[in-house]
Structures are given as C-alpha cells and as structure tokens.
Design an enzyme around this catalytic site. Structure first.
Site, short mmCIF file in Angstrom:
data_model
loop_
_atom_site.label_atom_id
_atom_site.label_comp_id
_atom_site.label_asym_id
_atom_site.label_seq_id
_atom_site.Cartn_x
_atom_site.Cartn_y
_atom_site.Cartn_z
N ALA A 1 32.02 41.34 39.23
CA ALA A 1 33.39 41.25 39.77
C ALA A 1 33.37 40.62 41.16
CB ALA A 1 34.04 42.63 39.81
N ASP A 2 32.39 41.00 41.99
CA ASP A 2 32.21 40.38 43.29
C ASP A 2 31.93 38.89 43.15
OD1 ASP A 2 32.62 42.42 45.13
OD2 ASP A 2 30.53 43.03 45.16
N ILE A 3 30.99 38.56 42.28
CA ILE A 3 30.55 37.17 42.15
C ILE A 3 31.70 36.28 41.67
CG2 ILE A 3 29.01 35.62 40.87
CD1 ILE A 3 27.03 38.08 40.82
N GLY B 1 34.25 35.71 44.33
CA GLY B 1 33.76 34.69 45.26
C GLY B 1 33.90 33.29 44.71
#
Length: 405
Positions: free
Chosen positions: A174-176, A179
């Site tokens: 989810a972070d990646i 980004g």
C-alpha cells in the site's frame, strides 16, 4: 540531456516508505532530491533493522530497510521545528520545483510550511502530501500505516487461504503503490506547471490508492454485488490458475484460455480431463473449479518443477517456479535484466551496498544511479552552499542554534 528529470529539484520532507518510494523514483529519473531530516535522528527507517550495513570499523550503520527507498538523494539535517529551520526550508523552496511531505494532516501548517501558507510565495510549486487517509473525510486526522490501509482497503480480505486468516501482502505494497501514484501525479503536475506556470497541491492517500488497485476484484464486486472470498493462489476469473505440488517442490500454473488448457492436458497425459465436458471452457471450469482442482494434483506431482516449467514454456502455457529470494537474485532472467546493483557507500565495510535496481528500461533517458543512500546530514553543507550561498560562519551559527545538524 540523458536524464528525463534533469533540472527538476525536489525538496523531500518524507520518511518511512510511501514518500521515499516516490522521491527515489523521481531521483532515479534524474531529479535532484534534497532529503530534509531531523538532526540527530533522521528517517525512522535508518534504525529499522537488523539487517544493517556493516561499517568499516565493524559497527552497524544504516538499515537495509532504509537503503531500499533512499538512493539518488542528498541528505540535509534541518530542524523544521525551529524558526530558523523553517526559514531555511522556505528559502530552499525558491530553488525547488516540487515539495513532497508525509506529515499528519495539518502538522506542516504548524510550522508555516503548509500548502496554503506557501502557495502565494511559490505559485509554481508542485506540493505533494502523502497521508494515510487524505486531507478530507472522517479519518483524515488519523495516523496512517500500510498495514491499516491493506485491511481497510480490502486487499487482506482477498489474500490468504480460503479457510485461514486474512493476510497482508508480504511487503508494504500500500505504501509502495501510493508512492508510485504520487509520482505519476507529480509528473502530470509538472507538465501542467510548465504549460501554464501554475503549481498545484496533490493529495495522495494510502487508503485511496489501495482501493484503486483492487482493480478486477473491485470491479467484479461493483458489477455483481457479490463480495469476493479468499481464494489463496487461485484466480477468480481464470481456471486452472493455482500453485501445485510438483515431484520436488511447487509450481505455478496459469492457464489463460481454452487452448492452453488443452495443451496442458496433452503434456500432462490427462486425456480424461481434456474430454470432460465440465472443463471444456473457462466459464465451465470456473463453475466446476473444485472438481477440477481435486483431479489435478496427481498429474502435477508426476513431474518435477523444472520439467513443468521447461516443457510448458515450449508450448506457450504460462508456468513458473515459486522462488525464494536467493533463487530470485540468482535467476538468469533477473540477472540478465540487471535487477541487482551495487552502489558505493561512504561507510560500508566493503565500500559498496547491494540494492534492487529501478525496473524501468528506457532507450533515451534510462534511470541513473548517482548517489548512494546518504548518511544523515551528509550533504548539509554542500546543499546550503550550493543553493543558498551560506558561508562557513553562517552555517556555524545555525549549528550552534540547533537549526541544522
């Protein structure tokens, strides 16, 4: 020019993974990324180990986690909680095109560095905020983490064995993905800025992007109204599409159409399955998936993983191994594509650190690797001299005041 973003400068006020993934990608494509970190502490992930890089004196330095998202950046140690640190940031913005931050909603405004406080003095600025839940809505004030986004955004409900617990993806996906979406938005905003002279505010949220990349499963639900269930390694719309035990390990079979199914049947000597009317089409195989999957294991165990992969590759039937990470980085295709690189590092015992390469292959403006992940404040003096012309006396005064490290 052989770097697509040469001439673009990014002021990076991010840490952890979503924001740094965005700014590293911009840096790989040629942008000058100046990473602003708190003196004496820096990015939280510097300490997220083991494993750590081993230093020349035997001591540990940065964590492997920190290395994964911080190359092609210059680190400056500036305390934005100090008035003079805030002034430095505003001065640096006169030399920057983009600001990326991932503070909680409203936190930067407390330091006079929010979008509304900067937009009039910096009308061409592209300002990107990365948060867990966005700038609006009932959850906006909450701290956001990848794990929470995976749970709230539905991907955990789709991941894991049908009779097991919901599972998160093994990396901070989810972070990646947030980004990466943020990177796309920044590039679009820069094109708009260059055409009109107008900057803008980008509001990127982990939960929003997690919902967006539910893709076909999300669309299946919206069209049918049926809540998908966990299928393990199965596919909701294609059968057979699963992981099977082979004679010596595991193998992935991803049959995408009826022709491929018939080819698999011939190679597996499964004439009974080829002739079974329950499995004649993909739609029928979906209806009868449990019956088919109950019959396939003896056939799949009859050959080794290598025999399946090599034999089906020649027939155009998608098939592959389930590699551990040592096998991934030893794989001839991964090696041929240059997906591992080694970069010089100022404090590493072996003078270099291993990293995963940028996957983009571009004929005219490929990614470049100019800066290894910086040590905390490694470039403070360099950047303040280069961009603001601060002499040694002024830098010394700021250090004594605690504004820089």
């Amino acid at each position: 020019m052989n770097e697509a973003l040469a001439g673009v400068r990014v002021l990076d006020l991010t840490r952890i993974l979503a924001g740094p993934t965005c700014t590293q990608l911009l840096g790989d494509l040629g942008a000058d990324v100046v990473k602003v970190e708190r003196p004496g502490a820096g990015d939280d992930t510097r300490k997220w180990g083991p494993p750590y890089v081993q230093g020349r004196d035997g001591a540990t330095t940065e964590s492997a986690y920190y290395l994964c998202a911080n190359r092609n950046k210059r680190s400056i140690a500036v305390d934005i909680a100090a008035a003079e640190g805030q002034t430095l940031v505003r001065r640096l913005l006169t030399r920057c095109d983009v600001l990326v931050e991932n503070f909680k909603v409203g936190d930067l405004a407390r330091y006079g560095l929010g979008w509304e406080q900067l937009r009039h003095d910096h009308p061409r600025l592209v300002y990107c905020s990365v948060t867990g839940f966005g700038q609006t809505g009932p959850y906006a004030p909450r701290a956001g983490y990848d794990y929470l986004a995976q749970g709230l955004g539905g991907i955990m409900s789709l991941t894991g064995a049908p009779d097991g617990l919901p599972m998160k993806v093994g990396v901070g996906i989810a972070d990646i993905m947030c980004g990466m979406y943020a990177t796309v938005a920044i590039l679009a905003a820069l094109r708009h800025r260059d055409a009109t002279g107008e900057g803008q505010w980008i509001d990127a949220a982990l939960l929003d992007t997690q919902v967006a990349w539910l893709v076909n499963e999300g669309s299946n639900y919206l069209v049918s109204g049926q809540v998908p269930r966990r299928l393990g390694t199965e596919h909701s719309n294609i059968v057979p599409y699963n992981t099977f035990a082979s004679a010596d390990g595991f193998v992935i079979l991803a049959v995408g159409n009826d022709s491929q199914f018939q080819k698999w049947c011939r190679f597996a000597a499964a004439a009974d399955l080829a002739a079974d009317p329950r499995f004649a089409t993909n739609s029928l195989r979906i209806e009868n998936r449990q019956a088919l999957y109950a019959l396939m294991p003896p056939y799949m165990r009859a050959k080794t993983t290598a025999e399946w992969v090599e034999g089906l590759a020649g027939l155009g039937v998608p098939c592959g191994p389930v590699n551990s990470l040592d096998q991934v980085f030893a794989d001839p295709q991964v090696r041929a594509r240059g997906m591992r690189i080694d970069m010089p590092h100022p404090s590493a015992a072996g003078d270099t650190v291993p990293m995963i390469a940028n996957p983009l292959k571009m004929s005219a403006t490929p990614p470049s690797y100019r800066h290894s992940p910086p040590t905390l404040g490694q470039h403070t003096d360099e950047v303040l001299v280069e961009l603001l012309g601060l002499d040694e006396a002024e830098r010394g005064r700021l250090r004594r005041a605690g504004a820089i490290g």
